[in-house]
Design a protein around this motif. Structure first.
Motif, PDB file in Angstrom:
ATOM      1  N   GLY A  31       0.856  -1.091   0.109  1.00 17.15           N
ATOM      2  CA  GLY A  31      -0.034   0.114  -0.095  1.00 17.15           C
ATOM      3  C   GLY A  31       0.947   1.340   0.126  1.00 17.15           C
ATOM      4  N   THR A  32       1.968   1.315  -0.200  1.00 14.01           N
ATOM      5  CA  THR A  32       2.989   2.205  -0.266  1.00 14.01           C
ATOM      6  C   THR A  32       2.820   3.154  -1.521  1.00 14.01           C
ATOM      7  OG1 THR A  32       4.749   1.029   0.893  1.00 14.01           O
ATOM      8  CG2 THR A  32       5.393   3.078  -0.192  1.00 14.01           C
ATOM      9  N   SER A  33       2.718   4.238  -1.430  1.00 12.23           N
ATOM     10  CA  SER A  33       2.311   5.283  -2.664  1.00 12.23           C
ATOM     11  C   SER A  33       3.368   6.553  -2.492  1.00 12.23           C
ATOM     12  CB  SER A  33       1.154   5.591  -2.780  1.00 12.23           C
ATOM     13  OG  SER A  33       0.637   6.535  -1.638  1.00 12.23           O
ATOM     14  N   ALA A  34       3.732   7.025  -3.702  1.00 12.65           N
ATOM     15  CA  ALA A  34       4.401   8.219  -3.591  1.00 12.65           C
ATOM     16  C   ALA A  34       4.382   8.792  -5.143  1.00 12.65           C
ATOM     17  CB  ALA A  34       5.803   8.235  -3.540  1.00 12.65           C
ATOM     18  N   SER A  35       4.454   9.973  -5.516  1.00 12.91           N
ATOM     19  CA  SER A  35       4.374  10.779  -6.778  1.00 12.91           C
ATOM     20  C   SER A  35       5.545  11.464  -6.989  1.00 12.91           C
ATOM     21  CB  SER A  35       2.952  11.807  -6.754  1.00 12.91           C
ATOM     22  OG  SER A  35       1.977  10.924  -6.383  1.00 12.91           O
ATOM     23  N   PHE A  36       5.745  11.457  -8.488  1.00  9.51           N
ATOM     24  CA  PHE A  36       6.877  12.122  -9.113  1.00  9.51           C
ATOM     25  C   PHE A  36       6.628  12.681 -10.517  1.00  9.51           C
ATOM     26  CE2 PHE A  36       7.578   7.734  -9.588  1.00  9.51           C
ATOM     27  CZ  PHE A  36       7.791   7.653 -11.062  1.00  9.51           C
ATOM     28  N   PRO A  37       7.378  13.648 -11.028  1.00  9.42           N
ATOM     29  CA  PRO A  37       7.210  14.237 -12.074  1.00  9.42           C
ATOM     30  C   PRO A  37       7.478  13.020 -13.363  1.00  9.42           C
ATOM     31  CG  PRO A  37       8.760  15.490 -10.779  1.00  9.42           C
ATOM     32  CD  PRO A  37       8.192  14.623 -10.045  1.00  9.42           C
ATOM     33  N   SER A  38       7.044  12.707 -13.926  1.00  7.18           N
ATOM     34  CA  SER A  38       7.383  11.756 -14.959  1.00  7.18           C
ATOM     35  C   SER A  38       8.582  11.913 -15.816  1.00  7.18           C
ATOM     36  CB  SER A  38       6.267  11.375 -16.103  1.00  7.18           C
ATOM     37  OG  SER A  38       5.879  12.251 -16.770  1.00  7.18           O
ATOM     38  N   GLU A  39       8.840  13.208 -16.198  1.00  3.86           N
ATOM     39  CA  GLU A  39       9.919  13.562 -17.087  1.00  3.86           C
ATOM     40  C   GLU A  39      11.155  13.433 -16.217  1.00  3.86           C
ATOM     41  OE1 GLU A  39       8.701  17.629 -15.197  1.00  3.86           O
ATOM     42  OE2 GLU A  39       7.708  15.889 -16.353  1.00  3.86           O
ATOM     43  N   ALA A  40      11.157  13.465 -15.025  1.00  3.23           N
ATOM     44  CA  ALA A  40      12.321  13.625 -14.078  1.00  3.23           C
ATOM     45  C   ALA A  40      12.904  12.059 -14.295  1.00  3.23           C
ATOM     46  CB  ALA A  40      12.149  13.978 -12.738  1.00  3.23           C
ATOM     47  N   PHE A  41      11.882  11.108 -14.150  1.00  2.00           N
ATOM     48  CA  PHE A  41      12.358   9.538 -14.061  1.00  2.00           C
ATOM     49  C   PHE A  41      11.468   8.882 -15.175  1.00  2.00           C
ATOM     50  CE2 PHE A  41      12.856  11.508  -9.993  1.00  2.00           C
ATOM     51  CZ  PHE A  41      13.832  11.264  -9.693  1.00  2.00           C
ATOM     52  N   PRO A  42      11.768   8.903 -16.497  1.00  2.00           N
ATOM     53  CA  PRO A  42      10.840   8.754 -17.207  1.00  2.00           C
ATOM     54  C   PRO A  42      11.046   6.905 -17.790  1.00  2.00           C
ATOM     55  CG  PRO A  42      12.784   9.605 -18.306  1.00  2.00           C
ATOM     56  CD  PRO A  42      12.779   9.638 -16.921  1.00  2.00           C
ATOM     57  N   ASP A  43      11.771   6.286 -17.307  1.00  2.00           N
ATOM     58  CA  ASP A  43      12.206   4.932 -17.536  1.00  2.00           C
ATOM     59  C   ASP A  43      11.935   4.028 -16.068  1.00  2.00           C
ATOM     60  OD1 ASP A  43      12.850   5.701 -20.292  1.00  2.00           O
ATOM     61  OD2 ASP A  43      14.815   6.070 -19.569  1.00  2.00           O
ATOM     62  N   GLN A  44      10.706   3.153 -16.427  1.00  2.00           N
ATOM     63  CA  GLN A  44      10.634   2.108 -15.270  1.00  2.00           C
ATOM     64  C   GLN A  44      11.419   1.057 -15.412  1.00  2.00           C
ATOM     65  OE1 GLN A  44       6.362   1.224 -14.707  1.00  2.00           O
ATOM     66  NE2 GLN A  44       7.165  -0.808 -14.052  1.00  2.00           N
TER      67      GLN A  44
END
Length: 159
Positions: A36-49
């Motif tokens: 259930g852990t969650s966090a948000s970040f800008p996609s352009e900062a870390f684009p590659d999963q």
């Protein structure tokens, strides 16, 4: 006629505001199904999963320039506290900043020539974390993201 002119002025003002407003970055909100852990970040900062770990404890993303973010949780190994997590990091890394409360800790410093910043939230028998790592050459890009991103970390009390 006056209402028509007022309406036209309002539309023109709104168009001007929208045209000059900065573009809003797409945001990724990751929620771990296991803990259930969650966090948000800008996609352009870390684009590659990165590939998901087989244990399902979290996920990571990278940038082409070498920045990384990891969002995960793990069971408390028994007796771990915010202060002990900081102490463990200080044994391995050059810690330059740390702060903690009753149920949280942040620690930052250098490891292998890279900057790291981690936030931990203790909930029940779990430790939720977000970790950001980046080359020192990217400090001006990633330092401003550290606080806003790590403060989005959330976790339920059990898992």
């Amino acid at each position: 006629m006056r209402n028509w002119v007022m309406s036209l002025a309002a539309v023109a003002t709104a168009a001007l505001v929208l045209a000059t407003a900065p573009a809003v970055a797409d945001e990724v909100t990751y929620r771990n199904e296991r803990f259930g852990t969650s966090a948000s970040f800008p996609s352009e900062a870390f684009p590659d999963q990165l590939p998901a770990p087989t244990n399902g404890d979290g996920l990571g993303w990278t940038s082409p320039e070498g920045a990384e973010i990891f969002i995960y949780a793990r069971p408390n190994q028994g007796g771990e506290t915010p202060k002990s997590v900081i102490g463990d990091r200080a044994e391995v890394d050059k810690v330059t900043y740390d702060k903690s409360g009753r149920s949280w800790a942040v620690v930052s410093g250098y490891r292998d020539g890279r900057i790291f910043y981690e936030r931990y939230v203790f909930r029940g028998n779990l430790i939720h974390s977000v970790s950001i790592r980046y080359p020192e050459s990217l400090r001006s890009t990633y330092d401003p993201l550290v606080g806003p991103v790590t403060m989005t970390l959330r976790g339920p009390s059990s898992g």
